[in-house]
Scaffold this motif. Structure first.
Motif, PDB file in Angstrom:
ATOM      1  N   ASN A  94      -5.752   5.946   0.901  1.00 37.30           N
ATOM      2  CA  ASN A  94      -6.617   5.590   2.026  1.00 37.30           C
ATOM      3  C   ASN A  94      -5.864   4.851   3.137  1.00 37.30           C
ATOM      4  O   ASN A  94      -6.473   4.437   4.119  1.00 37.30           O
ATOM      5  N   PHE A  95      -4.548   4.687   2.948  1.00 39.70           N
ATOM      6  CA  PHE A  95      -3.766   3.924   3.929  1.00 39.70           C
ATOM      7  C   PHE A  95      -3.065   4.885   4.881  1.00 39.70           C
ATOM      8  O   PHE A  95      -2.274   5.734   4.478  1.00 39.70           O
ATOM      9  N   ASN A 132       2.443   1.621  -3.505  1.00 40.16           N
ATOM     10  CA  ASN A 132       1.423   1.946  -4.497  1.00 40.16           C
ATOM     11  C   ASN A 132       0.728   3.271  -4.191  1.00 40.16           C
ATOM     12  O   ASN A 132      -0.276   3.621  -4.841  1.00 40.16           O
ATOM     13  N   ASP A 187      -1.205   4.300  -1.802  1.00 42.36           N
ATOM     14  CA  ASP A 187      -2.630   4.173  -1.479  1.00 42.36           C
ATOM     15  C   ASP A 187      -3.063   5.369  -0.631  1.00 42.36           C
ATOM     16  O   ASP A 187      -2.621   5.528   0.517  1.00 42.36           O
ATOM     17  N   ARG A 193       0.829  -1.215   0.000  1.00 44.33           N
ATOM     18  CA  ARG A 193       0.000   0.000   0.000  1.00 44.33           C
ATOM     19  C   ARG A 193       0.861   1.262   0.000  1.00 44.33           C
ATOM     20  O   ARG A 193       0.504   2.267  -0.625  1.00 44.33           O
TER      21      ARG A 193
END
Length: 341
Positions: free
Chosen positions: A27-28, A23, A25, A20
Motif C-alpha cells: 500500500n506504500f 517490508n 508494503d 515500508r
C-alpha cells in the motif's frame, strides 16, 4: 549494528519510508528511483532485520576512521586543523555516521589492522607515499585532506593556497611593494614508524618564489622557514628587520606565526603598516582584535571536513566511479595591516 534510521539517513529519506520499502508494503507508493536507492543503501550497509534487532552486532561499516596529524592540544593552537576535524564530526553526525580516531600519525605503535573494519578512512595532512599506500591497501575508501600528492587513485581535498599566494602578492605589488619577504613553517610528512621527514618545500613558499622570479624581483627574495609557532614568527622577523634593507611587506604562512611577526615589529619600534605591511593565512577569529587588524587568507576549513565526509559516504555507498580531486577556494580578507607605499 545498522538500523533502519541509519539506512534512512544514508538514503536521504524518512525511517518510515525505509521500513515500508524493506517490508514490501503493497500500500506504500514511492518513486521507483527512491525505492531502488533505499534497497541499494540497505544492501551496501549489510542491513538485515535480524541484525538490526541484535544490539551486540558490530556497526563498524557505519564508522569513519580518522588518521590525525596532530593531538588535541596542538589542534587547539592551530584553528585550521581543529576546524577540519570539527567539520568532519558535524557532517558525520548529520548522516548518523560514527567517527573514531584510528591513530595519530606520529604514534610509534599504530594499529594498522583496524583500518580494514571501517566503512572509510579520512587522513588529515600528509604521510609519506609508502605510508599512504599502506593505508590504501587496508582500506581503499580513503579520503586525503590537506594533502598534495598527485596520485590519481585517491580522493583528495586540497587548498588553493598556491594560487592565493599569487593573488596576495599581486595586491602587494599593486600597492607599490617590491621588497616582499616570506615567513613560514617547514613542510613535513610522517613515515610509517611515526618519525617525520622534513622539507623546505612548502606550497606557499614555493609559490612565493615563483611569483618573485616571474616579476623580476629575484634580488628581493627572502624566505625564512622555521616551526609553525609564534615564537619562530618572532625570531625570524627579528632577523628580517635587522637587515640593511628590510622588507616593506611580509607574507606569513599562518596566523599563529603572524602573532610573533607583530610582536617583533612592535618591539623594534616600527609600525604596521606604516613601516611594514603584513598579510597572513588562516584568518582566525583573533585577527579582528589585533591592532591593526590582520589581513589574512580565509579557508573554510570546516567545510573541507564536511566535504571529506560526503566523499567518504559516497565511497561507502559505492557511488564514486572515479577518484576526485577537489581544490577548495579561499578568500583574501584585506584589513588594516597593509597599505600603499
Amino acid at each position: 549494528m545498522v538500523s533502519i534510521r541509519d539506512v534512512a539517513k544514508m538514503a536521504g529519506v524518512s525511517a518510515a519510508s525505509v521500513s515500508r520499502v524493506l517490508n514490501n508494503d503493497p500500500n506504500f507508493s514511492i518513486n521507483k528511483n527512491t525505492r531502488q536507492r533505499i534497497i541499494n543503501v540497505a544492501n551496501q550497509l549489510h542491513y538485515s532485520k535480524k541484525a538490526s534487532g541484535n544490539s551486540h552486532r558490530d556497526n563498524s561499516k557505519m564508522t569513519i576512521g580518522l588518521i590525525l596529524r596532530h593531538s588535541n592540544n596542538v589542534e587547539i593552537k592551530d584553528p585550521y586543523f581543529y576546524d577540519i576535524r570539527r567539520g568532519i564530526e558535524l557532517e558525520a553526525g548529520k548522516w548518523r555516521l560514527h567517527v573514531v580516531k584510528a591513530f595519530e600519525m606520529r604514534d610509534p605503535d599504530k594499529d594498522w589492522a583496524q583500518l580494514t573494519k571501517y566503512g572509510a578512512v579520512i587522513m588529515i595532512s600528509e604521510m609519506t607515499a609508502d605510508a599512504v599506500e599502506k593505508v590504501y591497501k587496508l582500506n581503499p575508501n580513503l579520503i586525503l585532506v590537506d594533502n598534495y600528492t598527485n596520485d590519481s587513485r585517491y580522493d583528495i581535498i586540497q587548498t588553493d593556497f598556491s594560487e592565493k599566494m599569487q593573488e596576495t602578492l599581486d595586491l602587494l605589488y599593486a600597492y607599490g611593494h617590491r621588497k616582499i619577504a616570506f615567513i613560514g613553517g617547514q613542510s613535513s610528512k610522517v613515515k610509517t614508524d611515526g618519525t617525520v621527514e622534513r622539507s623546505r618545500h612548502e606550497v606557499r613558499a614555493e609559490s612565493y618564489q615563483r611569483w618573485m622570479k616571474l616579476h623580476d624581483l629575484q634580488q628581493y627574495i627572502d624566505v625564512r622557514i622555521g616551526r609553525w609557532s609564534s615564537e619562530d614568527g618572532l625570531r625570524l622577523t627579528e632577523q628580517l628587520i635587522n637587515k640593511e634593507q628590510r622588507p616593506t611587506a611580509i607574507v606569513v604562512g599562518s596566523d599563529p606565526m603572524a602573532l610573533g611577526v607583530y610582536k617583533a615589529i612592535n618591539n623594534s619600534g616600527l609600525s604596521i603598516p606604516n613601516d611594514i605591511s603584513v598579510v597572513s593565512f588562516d584568518d582566525s577569529e583573533m585577527n579582528r582584535y589585533l591592532t591593526p587588524t590582520l589581513s589574512s587568507v580565509r579557508m573554510e576549513a570546516e567545510e573541507m571536513g564536511r566535504t571529506a565526509v560526503r566523499l567518504a559516504r559516497n565511497r561507502m555507498l559505492g557511488k564514486n566511479k572515479m577518484s576526485l580531486r577537489i581544490v577548495c577556494a579561499s578568500k583574501l580578507k584585506v584589513r588594516d595591516s597593509i597599505k600603499r607605499i
